[in-house]
Design a protein around this motif. Structure first.
Motif, PDB file in Angstrom:
ATOM      1  N   HIS A  45       0.811  -1.224   0.000  1.00  0.00           N
ATOM      2  CA  HIS A  45       0.000   0.000   0.000  1.00  0.00           C
ATOM      3  C   HIS A  45       0.846   1.278   0.000  1.00  0.00           C
ATOM      4  CE1 HIS A  45      -3.480  -2.509   0.761  1.00  0.00           C
ATOM      5  NE2 HIS A  45      -2.871  -3.029   1.813  1.00  0.00           N
ATOM      6  N   ASP A  46       2.168   1.139   0.010  1.00  0.00           N
ATOM      7  CA  ASP A  46       3.025   2.316   0.170  1.00  0.00           C
ATOM      8  C   ASP A  46       3.410   2.941  -1.177  1.00  0.00           C
ATOM      9  OD1 ASP A  46       3.057   2.218   2.969  1.00  0.00           O
ATOM     10  OD2 ASP A  46       4.658   0.710   2.967  1.00  0.00           O
ATOM     11  N   TRP A  47       2.435   3.061  -2.072  1.00  0.00           N
ATOM     12  CA  TRP A  47       2.714   3.597  -3.403  1.00  0.00           C
ATOM     13  C   TRP A  47       3.200   5.033  -3.351  1.00  0.00           C
ATOM     14  CZ3 TRP A  47       3.368   0.402  -7.197  1.00  0.00           C
ATOM     15  CH2 TRP A  47       2.704  -0.835  -7.196  1.00  0.00           C
ATOM     16  N   ARG A  48       2.641   5.822  -2.473  1.00  0.00           N
ATOM     17  CA  ARG A  48       3.030   7.231  -2.389  1.00  0.00           C
ATOM     18  C   ARG A  48       4.510   7.344  -2.006  1.00  0.00           C
ATOM     19  NH1 ARG A  48      -0.707   8.465   0.701  1.00  0.00           N
ATOM     20  NH2 ARG A  48      -2.177   9.375  -0.777  1.00  0.00           N
ATOM     21  N   MET A  49       4.927   6.553  -1.011  1.00  0.00           N
ATOM     22  CA  MET A  49       6.334   6.598  -0.599  1.00  0.00           C
ATOM     23  C   MET A  49       7.240   6.051  -1.691  1.00  0.00           C
ATOM     24  SD  MET A  49       6.582   5.797   3.454  1.00  0.00           S
ATOM     25  CE  MET A  49       5.628   4.293   3.476  1.00  0.00           C
ATOM     26  N   LEU A  50       6.777   5.003  -2.388  1.00  0.00           N
ATOM     27  CA  LEU A  50       7.590   4.435  -3.459  1.00  0.00           C
ATOM     28  C   LEU A  50       7.777   5.443  -4.589  1.00  0.00           C
ATOM     29  CD1 LEU A  50       9.086   1.935  -4.454  1.00  0.00           C
ATOM     30  CD2 LEU A  50       6.977   1.228  -5.589  1.00  0.00           C
ATOM     31  N   PHE A  51       6.726   6.170  -4.929  1.00  0.00           N
ATOM     32  CA  PHE A  51       6.829   7.230  -5.943  1.00  0.00           C
ATOM     33  C   PHE A  51       7.916   8.227  -5.555  1.00  0.00           C
ATOM     34  CE2 PHE A  51       5.539  11.696  -6.477  1.00  0.00           C
ATOM     35  CZ  PHE A  51       5.706  11.840  -7.847  1.00  0.00           C
ATOM     36  N   CYS A  52       7.914   8.652  -4.299  1.00  0.00           N
ATOM     37  CA  CYS A  52       8.890   9.644  -3.837  1.00  0.00           C
ATOM     38  C   CYS A  52      10.309   9.084  -3.880  1.00  0.00           C
ATOM     39  CB  CYS A  52       8.543  10.086  -2.413  1.00  0.00           C
ATOM     40  SG  CYS A  52       6.949  10.936  -2.265  1.00  0.00           S
ATOM     41  N   LEU A  53      10.474   7.841  -3.463  1.00  0.00           N
ATOM     42  CA  LEU A  53      11.804   7.233  -3.431  1.00  0.00           C
ATOM     43  C   LEU A  53      12.360   7.037  -4.838  1.00  0.00           C
ATOM     44  CD1 LEU A  53      13.990   6.014  -1.600  1.00  0.00           C
ATOM     45  CD2 LEU A  53      12.816   3.809  -1.790  1.00  0.00           C
ATOM     46  N   ARG A  54      11.522   6.549  -5.738  1.00  0.00           N
ATOM     47  CA  ARG A  54      11.983   6.330  -7.116  1.00  0.00           C
ATOM     48  C   ARG A  54      12.343   7.656  -7.798  1.00  0.00           C
ATOM     49  NH1 ARG A  54      10.650   1.198  -9.717  1.00  0.00           N
ATOM     50  NH2 ARG A  54      10.554   2.304 -11.715  1.00  0.00           N
ATOM     51  N   LEU A  55      11.512   8.672  -7.581  1.00  0.00           N
ATOM     52  CA  LEU A  55      11.786   9.967  -8.197  1.00  0.00           C
ATOM     53  C   LEU A  55      13.090  10.541  -7.657  1.00  0.00           C
ATOM     54  CD1 LEU A  55      11.005  12.348  -9.988  1.00  0.00           C
ATOM     55  CD2 LEU A  55       9.562  13.193  -8.097  1.00  0.00           C
ATOM     56  N   ALA A  56      13.299  10.456  -6.348  1.00  0.00           N
ATOM     57  CA  ALA A  56      14.543  10.968  -5.752  1.00  0.00           C
ATOM     58  C   ALA A  56      15.751  10.221  -6.298  1.00  0.00           C
ATOM     59  CB  ALA A  56      14.472  10.846  -4.230  1.00  0.00           C
ATOM     60  N   CYS A 107      18.862  11.926  -8.392  1.00  0.00           N
ATOM     61  CA  CYS A 107      20.168  11.931  -7.716  1.00  0.00           C
ATOM     62  C   CYS A 107      21.165  10.974  -8.354  1.00  0.00           C
ATOM     63  CB  CYS A 107      20.001  11.575  -6.241  1.00  0.00           C
ATOM     64  SG  CYS A 107      19.075  12.779  -5.280  1.00  0.00           S
ATOM     65  N   ARG A 108      20.882  10.563  -9.570  1.00  0.00           N
ATOM     66  CA  ARG A 108      21.755   9.589 -10.221  1.00  0.00           C
ATOM     67  C   ARG A 108      23.191  10.110 -10.371  1.00  0.00           C
ATOM     68  NH1 ARG A 108      20.084   6.096 -15.576  1.00  0.00           N
ATOM     69  NH2 ARG A 108      21.828   4.627 -15.493  1.00  0.00           N
ATOM     70  N   GLY A 109      23.356  11.392 -10.517  1.00  0.00           N
ATOM     71  CA  GLY A 109      24.687  11.978 -10.642  1.00  0.00           C
ATOM     72  C   GLY A 109      25.475  11.994  -9.354  1.00  0.00           C
ATOM     73  N   HIS A 111      19.659  18.843 -19.119  1.00  0.00           N
ATOM     74  CA  HIS A 111      19.947  17.530 -18.520  1.00  0.00           C
ATOM     75  C   HIS A 111      19.142  16.459 -19.258  1.00  0.00           C
ATOM     76  CE1 HIS A 111      20.918  20.474 -15.378  1.00  0.00           C
ATOM     77  NE2 HIS A 111      21.826  19.601 -14.960  1.00  0.00           N
ATOM     78  N   PRO A 112      19.529  16.180 -20.512  1.00  0.00           N
ATOM     79  CA  PRO A 112      18.725  15.265 -21.340  1.00  0.00           C
ATOM     80  C   PRO A 112      18.655  13.838 -20.787  1.00  0.00           C
ATOM     81  CG  PRO A 112      20.839  15.761 -22.395  1.00  0.00           C
ATOM     82  CD  PRO A 112      20.705  16.707 -21.235  1.00  0.00           C
ATOM     83  N   LEU A 113      19.705  13.374 -20.119  1.00  0.00           N
ATOM     84  CA  LEU A 113      19.668  12.010 -19.563  1.00  0.00           C
ATOM     85  C   LEU A 113      18.596  11.905 -18.478  1.00  0.00           C
ATOM     86  CD1 LEU A 113      20.697   9.131 -19.193  1.00  0.00           C
ATOM     87  CD2 LEU A 113      22.462  10.029 -17.651  1.00  0.00           C
ATOM     88  N   THR A 114      18.535  12.919 -17.602  1.00  0.00           N
ATOM     89  CA  THR A 114      17.537  12.887 -16.535  1.00  0.00           C
ATOM     90  C   THR A 114      16.129  12.997 -17.111  1.00  0.00           C
ATOM     91  OG1 THR A 114      19.106  13.911 -15.010  1.00  0.00           O
ATOM     92  CG2 THR A 114      16.784  13.970 -14.393  1.00  0.00           C
ATOM     93  N   GLU A 115      15.940  13.864 -18.118  1.00  0.00           N
ATOM     94  CA  GLU A 115      14.618  13.975 -18.729  1.00  0.00           C
ATOM     95  C   GLU A 115      14.202  12.640 -19.351  1.00  0.00           C
ATOM     96  OE1 GLU A 115      12.068  16.442 -22.093  1.00  0.00           O
ATOM     97  OE2 GLU A 115      14.254  16.645 -22.030  1.00  0.00           O
ATOM     98  N   PHE A 116      15.160  11.986 -20.038  1.00  0.00           N
ATOM     99  CA  PHE A 116      14.872  10.691 -20.639  1.00  0.00           C
ATOM    100  C   PHE A 116      14.492   9.671 -19.558  1.00  0.00           C
ATOM    101  CE2 PHE A 116      16.425   6.480 -22.079  1.00  0.00           C
ATOM    102  CZ  PHE A 116      15.612   6.309 -23.195  1.00  0.00           C
ATOM    103  N   SER A 117      15.205   9.702 -18.429  1.00  0.00           N
ATOM    104  CA  SER A 117      14.928   8.779 -17.329  1.00  0.00           C
ATOM    105  C   SER A 117      13.552   9.033 -16.731  1.00  0.00           C
ATOM    106  CB  SER A 117      16.004   8.907 -16.250  1.00  0.00           C
ATOM    107  OG  SER A 117      17.278   8.556 -16.752  1.00  0.00           O
ATOM    108  N   LEU A 118      13.148  10.285 -16.632  1.00  0.00           N
ATOM    109  CA  LEU A 118      11.828  10.619 -16.101  1.00  0.00           C
ATOM    110  C   LEU A 118      10.725  10.128 -17.039  1.00  0.00           C
ATOM    111  CD1 LEU A 118      12.421  14.228 -14.724  1.00  0.00           C
ATOM    112  CD2 LEU A 118      11.931  12.164 -13.377  1.00  0.00           C
ATOM    113  N   GLN A 119      10.954  10.230 -18.343  1.00  0.00           N
ATOM    114  CA  GLN A 119       9.954   9.742 -19.297  1.00  0.00           C
ATOM    115  C   GLN A 119       9.839   8.212 -19.210  1.00  0.00           C
ATOM    116  OE1 GLN A 119       7.908  11.682 -20.690  1.00  0.00           O
ATOM    117  NE2 GLN A 119       8.963  13.656 -20.501  1.00  0.00           N
TER     118      GLN A 119
END
Length: 493
Positions: free
Chosen positions: A420-431, A435-437, A467-475
């Motif tokens: 049920h922790d989808w909201r927290m998972l969304f935040c963790l994955r986005l962070a 922060c990949r760099g 930051h095209p790599l990050t934009e690509f990763s977000l898509q």
């Protein structure tokens, strides 16, 4: 159930018991051969918990902690019972691991017995498990939980209450075999004081005292000096065994201090205690009533005073697996910032969830110590299966789910009805994506929102273009969420 009042003294904070409720339910006796909790025991447990729930109705949830132990660690229908029991009690119930039970038992006993210079050994024989702990002061050092208990042992070796010398010998040998596995490390550590905690130890001590058992024969006929309730001796246990073997059935036993509620499980508890004394070379043991319940309350008190054992455990894991602390902090802070932007349901403890989210961030890369490929799977396996003092089984399951889901595909979690922790998972994955760099430089200003499970991530188009790599990763991230049926949009302005 124990209700206690927090008392601040010049020497520190103490708990003063003001109410106790006790009902003999024996869930362990209700386990069937295929490890299901039978209906009679199931209903006995729910009825008792419902009555307990009335006593604490209206309590602040942060001031209540309920834990379940061995029977609900092994029963296949444990989750069904826990769900029903939580409804009956009105508060969450945590199923705790054996080593966590051992830690809490030690904390409870250590707060109630006399101080000693050096190590102390605490032994707690419960219905389905036996915990043995060596610690110093209030800190446990060696902790083990063995799958032998007074109820399960009595059912196995003394079915229907029948007693004979051969069965008792087999019961002792079976218990000794379990204890032999840990005896070497325990004897090497050593101790200055031995404490028996909780029901079985108290019952044995009371019988020794009531019948003047002192190791020189059967105290019922010898009339020896009372050894005092609160002490178990090797001689007293042997005299008790000698008296027990005079009878063919537990209902026939004539013995002062033996309560009817203990009669059916006394032989198994006695066999285990004799095995503990023999394998660990114990001659005498002090007894205290304080054990798990007191330990749970002191641990809860510690959390409220910012001495939460879970933080210590996470810190130890970060050291053990040489975590990149800067990266863990970076991901954790950003994930917490995102969670704070999202709606807070009335049922959610935001402080608890932010703590869990940051623990997940601190541990999300521990699997790198095993392999870079699929490291998130290794991280999740460690968190889900390691001994983690302070964490309940549910805590560990939630933590492991966040770690398995923080990278890679979401398909397995999407089919997990218990997640049920989808909201927290969304935040963790986005962070983690942002922060990949592995640098604080050039992190964008990001706004997030949620509407009925659909997510929107908003950031500067100018930053995305740079930051095209990050934009690509977000898509790609958006596509992964869409794949499991959840709307995820990346807005550029």
């Amino acid at each position: 159930m124990l209700v206690a009042q927090v008392v601040n003294t010049p020497s520190g904070t103490q708990l003063r018991p003001i109410d106790t409720l006790r009902e003999t339910v024996r869930l362990a006796a209700g386990l069937t051969d295929n490890k299901l909790l039978g209906n009679d025991a199931y209903q006995r447990g729910l009825s008792a918990i419902r009555r307990f729930g009335e006593r604490i109705r209206g309590f602040d949830p942060s001031k209540v902690r309920a834990v379940a132990t061995n029977t609900l660690r092994v029963a296949k229908n444990a989750q069904n019972f826990v769900n029903d029991a939580q409804d009956a009690l009105g508060f969450p119930i945590e199923v705790i691991a054996g080593v966590e039970e051992a830690r809490l038992i030690y904390i409870g006993a250590a707060h109630e017995v006399s101080a000693v210079q050096g190590n102390r050994l605490v032994v707690d024989i419960g219905g389905g498990s036996t915990e043995l702990i060596i610690g110093k002061g209030y800190e446990p050092k060696l902790m083990e939980s063995l799958y032998i208990g007074c109820v399960s042992h009595s059912m196995r070796f003394f079915p229907r209450g029948n007693i004979d010398a051969h069965a008792f010998k087999e019961a002792e040998l079976a218990a000794r075999r379990e204890i032999q596995v840990i005896a070497g490390n325990y004897l090497k550590s050593g101790w200055k004081q031995v404490i028996g905690s909780s029901g079985t130890a108290r019952a044995l001590a009371d019988i020794i005292a009531e019948n003047n058992f002192n190791g020189q024969g059967d105290g019922l006929t010898m009339g020896r000096v009372n050894t005092g309730s609160g002490l178990i001796t090797r001689e007293g246990l042997r005299a008790m065994k000698k008296h027990l073997l005079k009878y063919e059935h537990v209902n026939d036993i004539q013995l002062g201090g033996l309560k009817d509620e203990r009669r059916g499980v006394w032989p198994g508890g006695l066999a285990i205690m004799l095995a503990v004394f023999d394998e660990l070379g114990i001659e005498s043991m002090e007894v205290t009533d304080a054990a798990l319940r007191v330990g749970v309350l002191y641990d809860l008190l510690g959390r409220s005073q910012h001495h939460d054992m879970r933080y210590v455990t996470v810190e130890q894991f970060m050291q053990r697996y040489t975590v990149d602390r800067d990266q863990a902090t970076r991901v954790g802070n950003l994930a917490a910032e995102f969670l704070d932007q999202l709606p807070k349901p009335d049922s959610e403890s935001r402080a608890e969830n932010i703590a869990l989210l940051q623990w997940a961030a601190n541990l999300h890369e521990i699997g790198l110590s095993i392999s870079h490929n699929g490291y998130h799977k290794h991280s999740a396996y460690i968190a889900g299966n390691a001994d983690m003092p302070g964490f309940s089984k549910n805590d560990q399951a939630r933590l492991a789910a966040l770690l398995i889901g923080h990278a890679g595909k979401l398909g397995k979690l999407a089919t997990n009805a218990g997640f049920h922790d989808w909201r927290m998972l969304f935040c963790l994955r986005l962070a983690q994506v942002l922060c990949r760099g592995r640098s604080d430089a050039n992190l964008p200003k990001v706004k997030v929102s949620e509407d009925d499970g659909s997510y929107l991530v908003s950031l500067s188009r100018e930053w995305a273009d740079a930051h095209p790599l990050t934009e690509f990763s977000l898509q790609k991230e958006a596509a992964e969420w869409e794949r499991i049926g959840r709307t995820y949009q990346v807005g550029l302005k």
